[in-house]
Design a protein around this motif. Structure first.
Motif, PDB file in Angstrom:
ATOM      1  N   UNK A   9     -20.374  25.539  38.762  1.00 25.54           N
ATOM      2  CA  UNK A   9     -20.515  24.737  37.469  1.00 25.54           C
ATOM      3  C   UNK A   9     -21.978  23.962  37.977  1.00 25.54           C
ATOM      4  N   UNK A  10     -22.212  23.491  38.769  1.00 31.08           N
ATOM      5  CA  UNK A  10     -23.555  23.030  39.252  1.00 31.08           C
ATOM      6  C   UNK A  10     -24.655  23.804  39.127  1.00 31.08           C
ATOM      7  N   UNK A  11     -24.477  25.131  39.683  1.00 31.49           N
ATOM      8  CA  UNK A  11     -25.407  26.228  39.842  1.00 31.49           C
ATOM      9  C   UNK A  11     -25.623  26.554  38.137  1.00 31.49           C
ATOM     10  N   UNK A  12     -24.647  26.911  37.540  1.00 27.77           N
ATOM     11  CA  UNK A  12     -24.840  27.079  36.178  1.00 27.77           C
ATOM     12  C   UNK A  12     -25.544  26.316  35.213  1.00 27.77           C
ATOM     13  N   UNK A  13     -25.062  25.176  35.108  1.00 22.20           N
ATOM     14  CA  UNK A  13     -25.535  24.035  34.716  1.00 22.20           C
ATOM     15  C   UNK A  13     -27.322  24.083  34.872  1.00 22.20           C
ATOM     16  N   UNK A  14     -27.741  24.049  36.100  1.00 21.84           N
ATOM     17  CA  UNK A  14     -29.174  24.091  36.670  1.00 21.84           C
ATOM     18  C   UNK A  14     -29.753  25.194  35.912  1.00 21.84           C
ATOM     19  N   UNK A  15     -29.113  26.291  36.157  1.00 19.41           N
ATOM     20  CA  UNK A  15     -29.778  27.416  35.627  1.00 19.41           C
ATOM     21  C   UNK A  15     -30.003  27.473  34.139  1.00 19.41           C
ATOM     22  N   UNK A  16     -29.073  26.927  33.558  1.00 23.25           N
ATOM     23  CA  UNK A  16     -29.389  26.823  32.016  1.00 23.25           C
ATOM     24  C   UNK A  16     -30.403  25.804  31.569  1.00 23.25           C
ATOM     25  N   UNK A  17     -30.409  24.603  32.365  1.00 20.16           N
ATOM     26  CA  UNK A  17     -31.359  23.549  32.251  1.00 20.16           C
ATOM     27  C   UNK A  17     -32.707  24.067  32.388  1.00 20.16           C
ATOM     28  N   UNK A 262     -22.210  20.605  27.413  1.00 18.80           N
ATOM     29  CA  UNK A 262     -22.797  19.618  28.347  1.00 18.80           C
ATOM     30  C   UNK A 262     -24.534  19.724  28.489  1.00 18.80           C
ATOM     31  N   UNK A 263     -24.938  20.719  28.676  1.00 17.67           N
ATOM     32  CA  UNK A 263     -26.282  20.975  28.878  1.00 17.67           C
ATOM     33  C   UNK A 263     -26.913  20.674  27.491  1.00 17.67           C
ATOM     34  N   UNK A 264     -26.454  21.050  26.201  1.00 21.35           N
ATOM     35  CA  UNK A 264     -26.933  20.987  25.126  1.00 21.35           C
ATOM     36  C   UNK A 264     -26.971  19.397  24.569  1.00 21.35           C
ATOM     37  N   UNK A 265     -26.054  18.608  25.091  1.00 20.90           N
ATOM     38  CA  UNK A 265     -26.142  17.151  24.938  1.00 20.90           C
ATOM     39  C   UNK A 265     -27.060  16.575  25.613  1.00 20.90           C
ATOM     40  N   UNK A 266     -27.262  16.995  26.701  1.00 23.80           N
ATOM     41  CA  UNK A 266     -28.181  16.135  27.716  1.00 23.80           C
ATOM     42  C   UNK A 266     -29.635  16.643  27.465  1.00 23.80           C
ATOM     43  N   UNK A 267     -30.028  18.143  26.806  1.00 21.66           N
ATOM     44  CA  UNK A 267     -31.103  18.355  26.625  1.00 21.66           C
ATOM     45  C   UNK A 267     -31.499  18.437  25.019  1.00 21.66           C
TER      46      UNK A 267
END
Length: 279
Positions: A9-17, A262-267
């Motif tokens: 999950x952390x890896x995917x999130x970082x990749x999307x960011x 989650x990435x969408x909310x943060x970015x």
């Protein structure tokens, strides 16, 4: 048990960011011609055909930039499905690779049989007649393979997965509304996978995979008539839950969407500030 571990999950999130940040940076500095004086705008030239005088006249240039970003974002987002699918599959299978190349020597008779099968399929579809079944097409191609008249061929799969029980999965991850040519090209590629690995189902399974169903939650909701007509739809096309279930299990699709959200909310605020106001 979760389909996606906390580490993945952390890896995917970082990749999307990083994906979002790179795309924002690409569009943030893009100059959008302003229509301050109509005559001046109408004298402008664009080598890429991007002049839109009526939109530029009525919309702020910042909104036009966001509109361009959205279109570019949508077309680029497909690459993220492949990477996320690979990362999830690595948790659940022996191997998973993107742009996986399979090559080898095959007989010209088998190569020609692929083309013959595609032609028969297209003719049947055009006439609204009964189309060849996909498994029958695979068997016909494998039976045409000879030990002489060999030529070297190779093909790359968007995603390759080797399961723990030894089954090989080849996925062409494409858009959910293909045209006729794209449909026939994918069938050709799927048949090539089976020819080059010398295996039929269930030992090798190739699919036209759609990351989501734009029409609803169920397979029966899918309405794009071109794909239904010009692919072995019931045997070779999987979408949404069907695809992600193979990749990571029943909850993989929902869990992955949660990461995107989650990435969408943060970015989200950063995207708006950077594109609209240049912050």
């Amino acid at each position: 048990m979760s389909a996606i571990s906390s580490t993945t999950r952390v890896i995917i999130k970082a990749y999307l960011e990083v994906f979002i940040e790179n795309l924002v940076n690409e569009y943030r500095g893009r100059l959008i011609p302003k229509l301050d004086i109509p005559a001046a705008y109408l004298s402008c030239k664009s080598s890429k055909g991007q002049l839109k005088p009526f939109q530029a006249a009525i919309m702020p240039s910042e909104l036009l930039r966001i509109n361009e970003f959205e279109r570019g974002f949508s077309s680029s987002l497909g690459t993220t499905y492949e990477e996320c699918a690979k990362l999830i599959a690595l948790e659940h299978h022996q191997e998973a690779s993107r742009s996986y190349e399979i090559s080898g020597e095959v007989s010209i008779e088998a190569v020609n049989e692929i083309e013959r099968q595609i032609a028969l399929f297209e003719q049947s579809a055009d006439k609204n007649a009964t189309k060849p079944g996909f498994e029958g097409m695979i068997e016909a191609v494998l039976e045409a393979q000879q030990t002489n008249h060999l030529v070297r061929r190779s093909v790359k799969a968007d995603l390759y997965v080797l399961s723990h029980d030894g089954r090989k999965f080849f996925f062409e991850i494409k858009g959910s509304k293909p045209n006729k040519g794209q449909c026939l090209e994918v069938i050709q590629r799927l048949l090539r996978y089976h020819l080059l690995c010398g295996l039929s189902r269930p030992d090798a399974q190739s699919y036209y995979a759609m990351a989501y169903n734009p029409y609803g939650p169920n397979r029966s909701d899918y309405k794009w008539s071109v794909a239904r007509k010009y692919t072995p739809f019931e045997q070779a096309v999987i979408m949404g839950h069907e695809f992600w279930n193979i990749i990571g299990g029943e909850t993989a699709y929902e869990e992955l969407l949660d990461i995107y959200q989650e990435v969408g909310r943060e970015k989200g605020k950063h995207m708006l500030d950077a594109l609209a106001f240049g912050f």
